[in-house]
Write a protein that holds these residues in place. Structure first.
Motif, mmCIF file in Angstrom:
data_model
loop_
_atom_site.group_PDB
_atom_site.id
_atom_site.type_symbol
_atom_site.label_atom_id
_atom_site.label_comp_id
_atom_site.label_asym_id
_atom_site.label_seq_id
_atom_site.Cartn_x
_atom_site.Cartn_y
_atom_site.Cartn_z
ATOM 1 N N ASP A 178 -35.368 67.898 -11.288
ATOM 2 C CA ASP A 178 -34.600 67.248 -10.232
ATOM 3 C C ASP A 178 -34.001 65.964 -10.791
ATOM 4 N N GLY A 179 -32.836 65.611 -10.340
ATOM 5 C CA GLY A 179 -32.250 64.340 -10.727
ATOM 6 C C GLY A 179 -33.004 63.193 -10.068
ATOM 7 N N CYS A 180 -33.105 62.076 -10.765
ATOM 8 C CA CYS A 180 -33.780 60.899 -10.212
ATOM 9 C C CYS A 180 -33.105 59.650 -10.770
ATOM 10 N N LYS A 181 -33.539 58.516 -10.301
ATOM 11 C CA LYS A 181 -32.915 57.257 -10.707
ATOM 12 C C LYS A 181 -32.969 57.061 -12.223
ATOM 13 N N ALA A 182 -34.067 57.476 -12.842
ATOM 14 C CA ALA A 182 -34.252 57.270 -14.282
ATOM 15 C C ALA A 182 -33.571 58.335 -15.135
ATOM 16 N N GLY A 183 -33.038 59.361 -14.485
ATOM 17 C CA GLY A 183 -32.402 60.458 -15.217
ATOM 18 C C GLY A 183 -32.778 61.788 -14.599
ATOM 19 N N TRP A 184 -33.786 62.439 -15.202
ATOM 20 C CA TRP A 184 -34.233 63.752 -14.744
ATOM 21 C C TRP A 184 -35.752 63.795 -14.761
ATOM 22 N N ILE A 185 -36.340 64.231 -13.668
ATOM 23 C CA ILE A 185 -37.781 64.423 -13.616
ATOM 24 C C ILE A 185 -38.060 65.912 -13.753
ATOM 25 N N ALA A 186 -38.991 66.255 -14.641
ATOM 26 C CA ALA A 186 -39.322 67.661 -14.894
ATOM 27 C C ALA A 186 -40.809 67.892 -14.694
ATOM 28 N N VAL A 187 -41.133 68.966 -14.005
ATOM 29 C CA VAL A 187 -42.516 69.426 -13.895
ATOM 30 C C VAL A 187 -42.625 70.697 -14.732
ATOM 31 N N PHE A 188 -43.572 70.696 -15.658
ATOM 32 C CA PHE A 188 -43.784 71.830 -16.550
ATOM 33 C C PHE A 188 -45.011 72.618 -16.115
ATOM 34 N N ARG A 189 -44.852 73.938 -16.102
ATOM 35 C CA ARG A 189 -45.958 74.855 -15.821
ATOM 36 C C ARG A 189 -46.087 75.837 -16.987
ATOM 37 N N TRP A 190 -47.327 76.253 -17.247
ATOM 38 C CA TRP A 190 -47.578 77.213 -18.313
ATOM 39 C C TRP A 190 -48.072 78.518 -17.698
#
Length: 248
Positions: free
Chosen positions: A16-28
């Motif tokens: 998702d886009g956020c103030k700092a750039g892009w936030i990513a949640v990683f799942r395995w």
């Protein structure tokens, strides 16, 4: 028994886009490794990250028409009826010519010139144009094997038995705790811990950004396993050959 290539854990990411750039949640997938959350200043940094996610589900329009007709861009038209009172979260995306305008008035002029009937740009949509441009400049038809457009509220609709979440995530532009808690309570049914979802988000991101990235990661896993569907099912492509579809 040694682990085979077929059974090796596979990383997927919700973004998702956020103030700092892009936030990513990683799942395995295929592993007990816990989910992780990271911030990337640029989308290209995510693509090149050490996690090497095989499927990336990002809340950002991909595939930009040269001309917008009366029904708008296909994905937005396809998903709005699913969301009931949440359909206002689906912004109207103009033609590519407007997306590349950095001045709001110029963007409105370009949108008017490339839509029938003529339609201006909303301020909300205009604010995400820099991030749309960032992905548009990177995307190729080949990269579509990894990167897919999603929408968090459509993702929650999918995971909630194809019903929109009853309470909003934001009220008057501010996070609404009850709405975020409802989304957290749904996500814990999909292999997240409440503590992961309730953690303080990384600097430059908000709680709703983390929640959106988390639900997008579930859709990334659905993409990996072949369970996700495109909206519309008969999606078109833009003049650069990019797919125009929201996946869930």
């Amino acid at each position: 028994m040694p682990e085979t290539a077929q059974s090796a854990p596979v990383c997927v990411a919700g973004v998702d886009g956020c103030k700092a750039g892009w936030i990513a949640v990683f799942r395995w997938v295929g592993s007990d490794r816990p989910s992780e959350v990271k911030i990337f200043p640029h989308f290209a940094d995510l693509l090149a990250s050490e996690f090497k996610p095989q499927k990336i589900a990002v809340d950002m329009p991909i595939g930009l028409p040269k001309q917008i007709g009366s029904v708008g861009r296909g994905p937005e038209k396809a998903v709005r009826p699913l969301l009931g009172m949440r359909q206002s979260t689906v912004f109207s995306i103009p033609a590519r010519a407007a997306i590349y305008c950095e001045d709001y008035r110029e963007a409105c002029s370009a949108a008017l010139a490339h839509s029938t009937p003529p339609k201006k740009v909303s301020k909300q949509a205009f604010h995400i144009f820099p991030k749309i441009r960032e992905i548009d400049q990177l995307m190729t038809p080949e990269l579509e094997e990894r990167v897919f457009e999603v929408h968090p509220e459509v993702a929650f609709w999918r995971l909630n038995g194809q019903e929109p979440i009853a309470v909003p995530k934001k009220v008057k532009g501010s996070s609404y705790p009850a709405g975020l808690d409802a989304r957290r309570d749904l996500l814990v049914q999909y292999d997240y811990t409440a503590s992961f979802l309730d953690q303080k988000p990384p600097k430059g991101a908000a709680r709703d950004d983390l929640m959106d990235a988390a639900v997008n990661a579930v859709i990334a896993e659905r993409l990996l396993t072949g369970q996700a569907e495109p909206f519309p099912a008969d999606f078109g492509r833009d003049e650069r050959g990019l797919r125009m579809a929201i996946w869930a």
